[in-house]
Motif scaffolding. Structure first.
Motif, mmCIF file in Angstrom:
data_model
loop_
_atom_site.group_PDB
_atom_site.id
_atom_site.type_symbol
_atom_site.label_atom_id
_atom_site.label_comp_id
_atom_site.label_asym_id
_atom_site.label_seq_id
_atom_site.Cartn_x
_atom_site.Cartn_y
_atom_site.Cartn_z
ATOM 1 N N GLY A 188 4.673 24.602 77.842
ATOM 2 C CA GLY A 188 4.158 24.153 76.548
ATOM 3 C C GLY A 188 5.249 23.898 75.519
ATOM 4 N N HIS A 189 5.262 22.683 74.952
ATOM 5 C CA HIS A 189 6.253 22.396 73.902
ATOM 6 C C HIS A 189 5.704 21.505 72.795
ATOM 7 C CE1 HIS A 189 6.737 19.170 76.918
ATOM 8 N NE2 HIS A 189 6.763 18.425 75.832
ATOM 9 N N GLU A 190 4.460 21.034 72.926
ATOM 10 C CA GLU A 190 3.881 20.191 71.870
ATOM 11 C C GLU A 190 2.987 21.106 71.037
ATOM 12 O OE1 GLU A 190 1.887 16.988 73.886
ATOM 13 O OE2 GLU A 190 3.726 16.315 74.837
ATOM 14 N N CYS A 191 3.516 21.635 69.932
ATOM 15 C CA CYS A 191 2.774 22.726 69.298
ATOM 16 C C CYS A 191 2.838 22.715 67.773
ATOM 17 C CB CYS A 191 3.269 24.059 69.846
ATOM 18 S SG CYS A 191 5.049 24.222 69.900
ATOM 19 N N ALA A 218 2.763 14.956 67.060
ATOM 20 C CA ALA A 218 4.072 14.572 66.500
ATOM 21 C C ALA A 218 5.134 14.548 67.601
ATOM 22 C CB ALA A 218 4.483 15.531 65.391
ATOM 23 N N GLU A 219 4.931 15.344 68.651
ATOM 24 C CA GLU A 219 5.939 15.378 69.729
ATOM 25 C C GLU A 219 5.902 14.090 70.552
ATOM 26 O OE1 GLU A 219 8.423 16.515 73.093
ATOM 27 O OE2 GLU A 219 6.364 15.845 73.182
ATOM 28 N N PRO A 220 4.772 13.758 71.205
ATOM 29 C CA PRO A 220 4.783 12.473 71.935
ATOM 30 C C PRO A 220 4.967 11.254 71.016
ATOM 31 C CG PRO A 220 2.571 13.473 71.974
ATOM 32 C CD PRO A 220 3.517 14.506 71.426
ATOM 33 N N ILE A 260 -0.814 19.730 76.378
ATOM 34 C CA ILE A 260 -0.169 19.729 77.698
ATOM 35 C C ILE A 260 0.469 18.359 77.901
ATOM 36 C CG2 ILE A 260 -0.500 19.932 80.189
ATOM 37 C CD1 ILE A 260 -2.825 21.829 79.634
ATOM 38 N N CYS A 261 1.762 18.373 78.244
ATOM 39 C CA CYS A 261 2.560 17.158 78.366
ATOM 40 C C CYS A 261 2.682 16.761 79.840
ATOM 41 C CB CYS A 261 3.938 17.451 77.778
ATOM 42 S SG CYS A 261 5.107 16.115 77.903
ATOM 43 N N GLY A 262 2.998 15.503 80.084
ATOM 44 C CA GLY A 262 3.261 15.031 81.446
ATOM 45 C C GLY A 262 4.331 15.857 82.141
HETATM 46 ZN ZN LIG Z 1 5.946 16.278 75.579
#
Ligand SMILES: [Zn+2]
Ligand SMILES: [Zn+2]
Length: 363
Positions: free
Chosen positions: A80-83, A166-168, A55-57
């Motif tokens: 959701g996008h960090e997966c 890897a996303e953040p 879960i992202c900011g």
């Molecule tokens: Zn993010």
């Protein structure tokens, strides 16, 4: 078997369920679990069984406020996008992946044709389809369809939950690249949320010697130290400017990376940066307009950079995460199944001092 179909459209065959669980954002601070058809894949698309989603900011912001700036959520939305996950089916034109491959998913799928895509600055593509940014639906699903050029293989030794970082981490890597961070540099990183912590990792990977970090929460500072911060400043009880002065013999740091979005943090960056240094703005400020001492910035000839998402960072982010092993796992503090999505979102939105990265496992 009931509910099972055989997919035989692409290069591989696999038996998959026909229905999947999906977490819907139904309204402000309201989520529920529903059901949708498992997507079919064709062409260059790959079907991924989603194993972990962070879960992202930005997810929390949309969850709580229903919008970021002009971007409004259209309910029901999927966040959701960090997966990361496993390939379970491939379209007929897919050449890079096969069923069973473990992958990290870069969320923004671009047009490949506009001037920014051609220049390699595809984070600025006006037609990008970015998972979970309205109106595009996100990754709180059991199966996700994604174009193969935005999937990256991960080693068996890298856990799915760590791979989502890897996303953040990409944001942090893009920031240090934009700022031109040199080996041996001194940096201040303000804000030790997940992006701030990933920026610590990025600065260290690029050879920063002195990494001074600040935050309000002791837990976050403790994790920052484990990830490579050389000095941690608890903003409520210690003075960041004094610490910088002491560590740099009054010169200021080579670079300030501002991740908190705090107006005062951004304003004071100008004082903390050395003459000829660089400020990289990463965190979105709470209000759109922030007054800055431009006179002082000019007199010090400071470069001011902004970053929006990232480009061409995933392979590097993955190799850094692979090399860090479980050291990076400190950032993940809470874990939930997709059925517990409401609790997961509440925890991420409301427990700033006890929680960092909250992870959801759709399968
Ligand atoms: Zn993010
Ligand atoms: Zn484009």
């Amino acid at each position: 078997m009931k509910n099972v179909i055989v997919l035989n459209r692409g290069k591989e065959e696999n038996s998959l369920p026909s229905k999947m669980k999906v977490a819907y954002l139904q309204g402000p601070s309201e989520v529920s679990v529903g059901q949708e058809d498992v997507p079919e894949v064709s062409g260059k698309d790959v079907l991924i069984k989603v194993m972990a989603v962070g879960i992202c900011g930005s997810d929390i912001h949309y969850y709580t406020h229903g919008r970021i700036g002009q971007r409004m959520v259209q309910y029901p939305h999927i966040q959701g996008h960090e997966c990361a996950g496993v390939v379970v089916a491939t379209g007929s034109q897919v050449t890079r992946f096969k069923v069973g491959d473990r992958v990290a998913i870069e969320p923004g799928v671009t047009c490949q044709a506009c001037r920014w895509c051609k220049e390699g600055r595809y984070n600025l593509c006006p037609d990008v389809q970015f998972l979970s940014t309205p109106p595009v639906k996100g990754a709180f699903v059991q199966y996700l369809k994604h174009r193969e050029d935005f999937l990256f293989p991960i080693a068996d030794t890298l856990s799915f939950e760590n791979a989502t970082l890897a996303e953040p981490l990409s944001v942090g890597l893009h920031a240090v690249r934009r700022g031109g961070l040199q080996p041996g540099a001194s940096v201040v990183i303000s804000g030790m949320g997940p992006v701030g912590l990933m920026t610590v990792i990025a600065a260290k990977a690029f050879g920063a010697k002195e990494i001074i970090v600040s935050d309000m929460e002791p837990l976050r500072l403790e994790i920052a130290r484990k990830l490579g911060a050389t000095k941690t400043i608890h903003i409520a009880t210690a003075n960041l400017a004094e610490a910088v002065e002491k560590s740099t013999f009054g010169l200021g740091v080579d670079m300030v990376l501002e991740t908190s979005g705090n107006v005062k943090a951004l304003q004071s960056s100008i004082e903390l940066t050395k003459r000829g240094g660089t400020i990289v703005v990463i965190g979105f400020p709470a209000k759109e307009e922030v007054p800055l001492n431009v006179t002082l910035m000019l007199q010090k000839e400071i470069d001011l950079c902004s970053v929006y998402r990232y480009t061409n960072t995933y392979p590097l982010a993955i190799s850094i995460l692979e090399s860090l092993g479980n050291q990076v796992g400190h950032v993940i503090t809470d874990r939930y199944a997709i059925d517990e999505i409401q609790e997961a979102m509440n925890q991420a939105a409301n427990n700033q001092s006890g929680s960092l990265k909250v992870m959801v496992f759709p399968n």
